[in-house]
Design an enzyme around this catalytic site. Sequence first.
Site, short mmCIF file in Angstrom:
data_model
loop_
_atom_site.label_atom_id
_atom_site.label_comp_id
_atom_site.label_asym_id
_atom_site.label_seq_id
_atom_site.Cartn_x
_atom_site.Cartn_y
_atom_site.Cartn_z
N SER A 46 1.05 -1.17 0.05
CA SER A 46 0.01 0.25 -0.16
C SER A 46 0.97 1.12 0.01
CB SER A 46 -0.97 -0.01 1.23
OG SER A 46 -1.96 0.85 1.14
N GLU A 47 0.88 2.08 -0.94
CA GLU A 47 1.83 3.06 -1.21
C GLU A 47 1.97 4.18 -0.15
OE1 GLU A 47 -0.56 2.36 -3.28
OE2 GLU A 47 -1.63 4.17 -3.98
N ASN A 48 1.05 4.16 0.67
CA ASN A 48 1.38 5.24 1.92
C ASN A 48 2.31 4.57 2.81
OD1 ASN A 48 -0.59 3.15 2.44
ND2 ASN A 48 -1.26 4.41 4.46
N GLY A 49 2.92 3.37 2.57
CA GLY A 49 3.94 3.04 3.49
C GLY A 49 3.83 1.75 4.05
N SER A 88 8.53 4.08 0.35
CA SER A 88 7.49 3.12 -0.53
C SER A 88 7.43 3.37 -1.98
CB SER A 88 6.15 3.83 0.06
OG SER A 88 5.14 2.97 -0.34
#
Lengths: 218, 233
Positions: A46-49, A88
Amino acid sequence: MALSREQMAMRVARELQDGFYVNLGIGIPTLVANYVPDGIDVMLQSENGLLGMGPFPTEDQIDADMINAGKQTVTAATGASIFSSAESFAMIRGGHVDLTVLGAFEVDQQGNIASWMIPGKLIKGMGGAMDLVAGADNIIVTMTHASKHGESKLLEECSLPLTGAGCIKKVLTDLAYLEIEDGAFILRERAPGISVEEIVAKTAGKLIVPDHVPEMQF
Amino acid sequence: MSGFDKVVNSYEEAMAGLEDGMTVIAGGFGLCGIPENLIAQIKTMGTKELTFVSNNCGVDGFGLGVLLVDRQVRKMISSYVGENALFEKQLLAGELEVELTPQGTLAEKMRAGGAGIPAFYTATGYGTPVGDGKEVREFNGRNYIMEEAITGDFAIVKGWKADRYGNVVYRDTAQNFNPMAATAGKITVVEVEEIVEPGELDPAHIHTPGIYVNRVIKGSFEKRIEQRTVRQG
């Protein structure tokens, strides 16, 4: 019959391999997580980290500090890791994610994708979509084959502003699974009960139809 | 070691020196990990013509959204905005400028800014409106655009725990843009849930070393949830 959203997710899930790190976009791509085949382990990025996204929390597990890229509350799976946005996107941009699945408004025969901006409508932003399409080698775009008004979304040239240039090689629509090679769509599979003729009629871009186009099985 | 004591005791002190027209880099993703009390302090101060570098602009009534009410924001540099009606209204009225920046590029612009790298090349945005007017260079047969780093007059950051020396750890996905923001402010202010004595945090587990941090303050946080999603237990 055109594929349902669930069937589209099921078809995409067949591309998963054991040990894959996968980034799933919002909408149909998110549903892919529900159809991971038995015996296969994947880790969702998940690209928020967050690498190793777990299921939604139960009421008593809810934590405002644990969200996914859709800003939904989530949990971390066993073996997950959490990191900064720069880390990320280093993973994403650096080509470390094995499969990226995302939606689009249009894809064209050069592998261009438009998914973030419709001129004249309010533009909210691209979020991480441009980084995802630029960084991934293995991308599957999921979308309907044509608009509600019957206009093809598989074009000779995208009409909307691009999200990425020349980066898409695989498209799953509600009618067909196609690959993009050397400036053309290649029809690889068709949805159950959908004729090659219908797909040809609804594909505006250059389409190559092999002698045998198998029907998807569910 | 008092020269290393970064703790301030009031939000007035925490944001002292912020002036009209300055650029502020803010951590947070959506409403997760946002420096909510530092934002509230900027609202209290009434500072105007501010440029914010932040992935999002909060919602109506919370996060950076509260600064729209008195038109304190002139420009947003963000990857995704428009979760608030007031934002949309001011944008359409031309009262607010937005520079949409891909999320990974935004993170890297902050990282580069804090690391003394003036610009970098990325494939992200090449061939799209984001690449318009930017230098293009080919490396190994692929085209990349040049993106410039960002630094701010202030960086406002939300941490979980900090020690008095300004060493910070973040909690779960509230980390997001905070570590990069922390490096890129001329004055970096970190608000945290708990302040501990130096030595209490494991040195190997520090996310933001104190060298980047000028002021630390302890706050209490509402931590509003944007999309509450649950499963049956």
